[in-house]
Design an enzyme around this catalytic site. Structure first.
Site, PDB file in Angstrom:
ATOM      1  N   PHE A   1      12.076 -14.410 108.243  1.00 41.75           N
ATOM      2  CA  PHE A   1      13.271 -15.236 108.392  1.00 41.75           C
ATOM      3  C   PHE A   1      14.350 -14.688 107.474  1.00 41.75           C
ATOM      4  CE2 PHE A   1      11.742 -17.160 104.580  1.00 41.75           C
ATOM      5  CZ  PHE A   1      12.795 -17.848 103.995  1.00 41.75           C
TER       6      PHE A   1
ATOM      7  N   GLU B   1      13.811 -18.103  97.283  1.00 42.69           N
ATOM      8  CA  GLU B   1      13.978 -19.484  97.759  1.00 42.69           C
ATOM      9  C   GLU B   1      14.894 -20.311  96.855  1.00 42.69           C
ATOM     10  OE1 GLU B   1      12.896 -19.737 100.545  1.00 42.69           O
ATOM     11  OE2 GLU B   1      11.096 -18.538 100.768  1.00 42.69           O
TER      12      GLU B   1
END
Length: 404
Positions: free
Chosen positions: A128, A384
């Site tokens: 992703f 993240e």
């Protein structure tokens, strides 16, 4: 070396069996080979093939699509064990897991039937992509765009950065701008399922227009590739809008933010895993190494370090499990996931550094495993969302929940 054995009392029999299996896999297959693949910066293909056989690519994919159908909590336990072996191995499945999560939660049935069964076996793997060369944490500033063209498909142009599994993946869940005139930037973004040829730097045929430059050279986190993706006239069919064009167009931002909650639980579990391994190495070395006529473990200064490390490992694990269980229960867990990611990634760094100090000069040698951990741990402070971003998220969510 089981340092935190009491954790198993909170596991179901199924979770205990799975984590013991993965723990053994890490001991027998990952740890003995990690140094070789790290040194060569080579993809650990034999280990990945064994992960396919163990079913690890389909842990959370429902049984009707060929997966195990397990929850996020169990997955986090698996990630901890893999990361205890080598965080690059967990990286191979983490982006794949986020892709399957996006499909399971937001994909339409046609998309699920098309991709999930092959993702469950590891036949195809997913990545992703959010980040771009000119932006880091500011996702709303993305420039990669998609425009609908005459044949009904979307043409994607732009450049993405820091894509884990960017070369070998067969699918990339990519967030792009589709409505440049949206009142708020996040309202004009769409997530596309971009198909590609796994392992190809220059895609051709139906995937023409997508180039994967040579992988980025990194201080640590080797073996698993991190790449750029260059979209130049890449055409993506409308049915590959995540959720379908009617339901998914311009809905990509909230989809990706939801996925980042589980992504942060992933990173937290990786932090626990690397902290656990650093503690194991410190306990072993401090009992073997002698100074002034006795093992250094008998010196109070070393015992204090070990005590602080073990406490941080246990606290990080509890925060991670809490965030995972809340997500499994269907409760909004952005605050808890942010806390877990912040604390566990910092605990990973702390424990690795303390173990490094305990090893003394030998910790600086490539003959000792702690040297690899010392290069790997900083990644967790960035991936993240940085620690600073986590603090912003936590502070904002706290004020929202406790508004007066």
């Amino acid at each position: 070396m089981a340092v935190a054995a009491p954790q198993h009392s909170e596991m179901t029999d199924e979770q205990k069996a799975i984590t013991e299996m993965v723990h053994q896999f890490a001991d027998e297959q990952i740890l003995p080979n990690a140094e070789h693949y790290d040194h060569e910066d080579a993809f650990p293909e034999p280990i990945v093939e064994q992960m396919k056989e163990l079913g690890l690519f389909g842990v959370t994919i429902p049984e009707e699509y060929g997966g195990m159908g397990l929850d996020l909590t169990t997955y986090a336990m698996i990630v901890e064990e893999l990361s205890r072996g080598w965080i690059s191995i967990s990286g191979v499945i983490n982006t794949h897991f986020i892709g399957s999560y996006l499909l399971m939660k937001f994909g339409n049935e046609e998309q699920k039937q098309k991709y999930l069964p092959r993702m469950a076996t590891g036949e195809i793997r997913a990545a992703f992509s959010l980040s771009e060369p000119e932006l880091g944490s500011d996702v709303q500033a993305i420039k990669t765009n998609a425009k609908k063209i005459d044949d009904g498909s979307y043409e994607i142009n732009g450049q993405k950065m820091w894509v884990t599994n960017g070369l070998r993946s067969d699918l990339v869940f990519v967030l792009v701008k589709t409505d440049p005139n949206a009142q708020k930037a996040y309202q004009g973004m769409t997530c596309f399922i971009a198909e590609k040829e796994g392992g190809a730097h220059e895609n051709s045929g139906p995937y023409a227009g997508l180039t994967v430059p040579p992988q980025l050279r990194k201080m640590g986190y080797k073996g698993v590739e991190s790449t750029e993706l260059v979209f130049d006239g890449y055409r993506c069919p409308a049915e590959n809008v995540l959720g379908g064009e009617d339901a998914g167009l311009n809905k990509g931002f909230p989809q990706m933010m939801d996925a980042l909650e589980v992504g942060r639980v992933n990173v937290a579990a990786r932090g626990v895993g690397i902290a656990q391994r650093a503690l194991e190495l410190a306990l072993r070395y401090s009992q073997e190494r002698k100074t002034f006529g006795k093992p250094i473990a008998e010196h109070q200064a070393i015992q204090f370090k070990l005590a602080d490390m073990a406490t941080q490992v246990e606290a990080a694990r509890l925060l991670t499990m809490r965030a995972a269980r809340l997500k499994d229960a269907g409760v909004r867990s952005d605050l808890e996931a942010g806390m877990a990611k912040l604390f566990a990634s910092e605990a990973g760094r702390f424990c690795v550094e303390e173990s490094f100090r305990i090893h003394g000069g030998y910790g600086y040698s490539k003959e000792y495993e702690i040297e690899r951990l010392y290069r790997d741990a900083p990644l967790l402070l960035i991936g993240e969302g940085t620690s600073e971003i986590q603090r912003m998220v936590i502070g904002r969510k706290l004020l929202q929940r406790h508004k007066i």
